[in-house]
Design a protein around this motif. Structure first.
Motif, short mmCIF file in Angstrom:
data_model
loop_
_atom_site.label_atom_id
_atom_site.label_comp_id
_atom_site.label_asym_id
_atom_site.label_seq_id
_atom_site.Cartn_x
_atom_site.Cartn_y
_atom_site.Cartn_z
N ARG A 52 0.74 -1.09 -0.02
CA ARG A 52 0.06 0.08 -0.13
C ARG A 52 0.95 1.36 -0.17
O ARG A 52 0.62 2.23 0.67
CB ARG A 52 -0.97 0.06 1.10
CG ARG A 52 -1.83 -1.17 1.08
CD ARG A 52 -3.00 -1.07 2.19
NE ARG A 52 -3.85 -2.29 1.94
CZ ARG A 52 -4.50 -2.78 2.94
NH1 ARG A 52 -4.25 -2.36 4.42
NH2 ARG A 52 -5.10 -3.93 2.93
N MET A 53 1.92 1.19 -0.64
CA MET A 53 2.89 2.36 -0.82
C MET A 53 2.12 3.61 -1.56
O MET A 53 2.31 4.67 -1.10
CB MET A 53 3.88 2.15 -1.68
CG MET A 53 4.98 3.34 -2.10
SD MET A 53 5.92 3.63 -0.48
CE MET A 53 7.28 2.38 -0.52
N ASP A 54 0.89 3.52 -2.45
CA ASP A 54 0.10 4.30 -2.90
C ASP A 54 -0.48 5.17 -1.81
O ASP A 54 -1.02 6.12 -1.99
CB ASP A 54 -0.78 3.73 -3.95
CG ASP A 54 -1.82 2.60 -3.46
OD1 ASP A 54 -1.02 2.04 -2.53
OD2 ASP A 54 -2.94 2.64 -3.66
N GLU A 55 -0.85 4.73 -0.72
CA GLU A 55 -1.29 5.52 0.37
C GLU A 55 -0.74 6.61 1.03
O GLU A 55 -1.09 7.59 1.41
CB GLU A 55 -1.74 4.60 1.72
CG GLU A 55 -2.59 3.43 1.46
CD GLU A 55 -2.77 2.55 2.54
OE1 GLU A 55 -1.97 2.53 3.59
OE2 GLU A 55 -3.89 1.63 2.55
N VAL A 56 0.85 6.69 0.62
CA VAL A 56 1.69 7.74 1.10
C VAL A 56 2.54 8.45 -0.02
O VAL A 56 3.11 9.46 0.25
CB VAL A 56 2.73 7.13 2.19
CG1 VAL A 56 2.03 6.53 3.32
CG2 VAL A 56 3.58 6.20 1.39
N ALA A 57 2.42 7.86 -1.42
CA ALA A 57 3.07 8.32 -2.44
C ALA A 57 2.28 8.16 -3.69
O ALA A 57 1.48 7.18 -3.95
CB ALA A 57 4.66 7.89 -2.37
#
Length: 138
Positions: A52-57
């Protein structure tokens, strides 16, 4: 105080810590790049989405299908962010090898895995390194 931050990702394990850094940095425009294809244990879009890297970048595919990003293989969207971001942090020796000649300031975080890179950085092989490359002109 940066408005934009790009982390050029390296391996899957480190990406979890990269996510934590992006989360606590609170930079308004944060980007994380992945490899097009894994060369070794490299992070790709699949693994970035799993953690879930897309939650922060904003996730970006760098265009790299080798152990490091290179200017000649950069995807256009990645290149635009790479050259315009206030701060770029590049992870891993492969990215150092591919990006050290690019004309911009960049922070490299890596382990010197061979004598050649150790010599370039002035450290013994096996050293962990934080290296700031100044913007070069010309």
């Amino acid at each position: 105080k940066a408005n934009s931050l790009l982390i050029v990702g390296d391996n899957c394990g480190e990406a979890v810590l990269d996510k934590l850094l992006l989360d606590i940095a609170k930079v308004p425009n944060s980007y994380f790049s992945v490899r097009t294809k894994p060369a070794l244990n490299d992070i790709t879009m699949k693994e970035a989405l799993e953690i879930r890297m897309d939650e922060v970048a904003t996730l970006m595919d760098s265009g790299a299908d080798a152990p490091g990003a290179q200017e000649k293989t950069m995807k256009r969207a990645f290149s635009e962010v790479y050259f315009s971001a206030d701060v770029v942090i590049s992870k891993g020796q492969g990215n150092l090898e591919g990006l050290s000649s690019v004309k911009r300031e960049i922070f490299f975080l890596l382990m010197a895995k061979c004598e050649v890179i150790g010599g370039f950085l002035g450290v013994p092989k096996g050293s962990f390194v934080a290296y700031k490359k100044a913007e070069s002109r010309g």
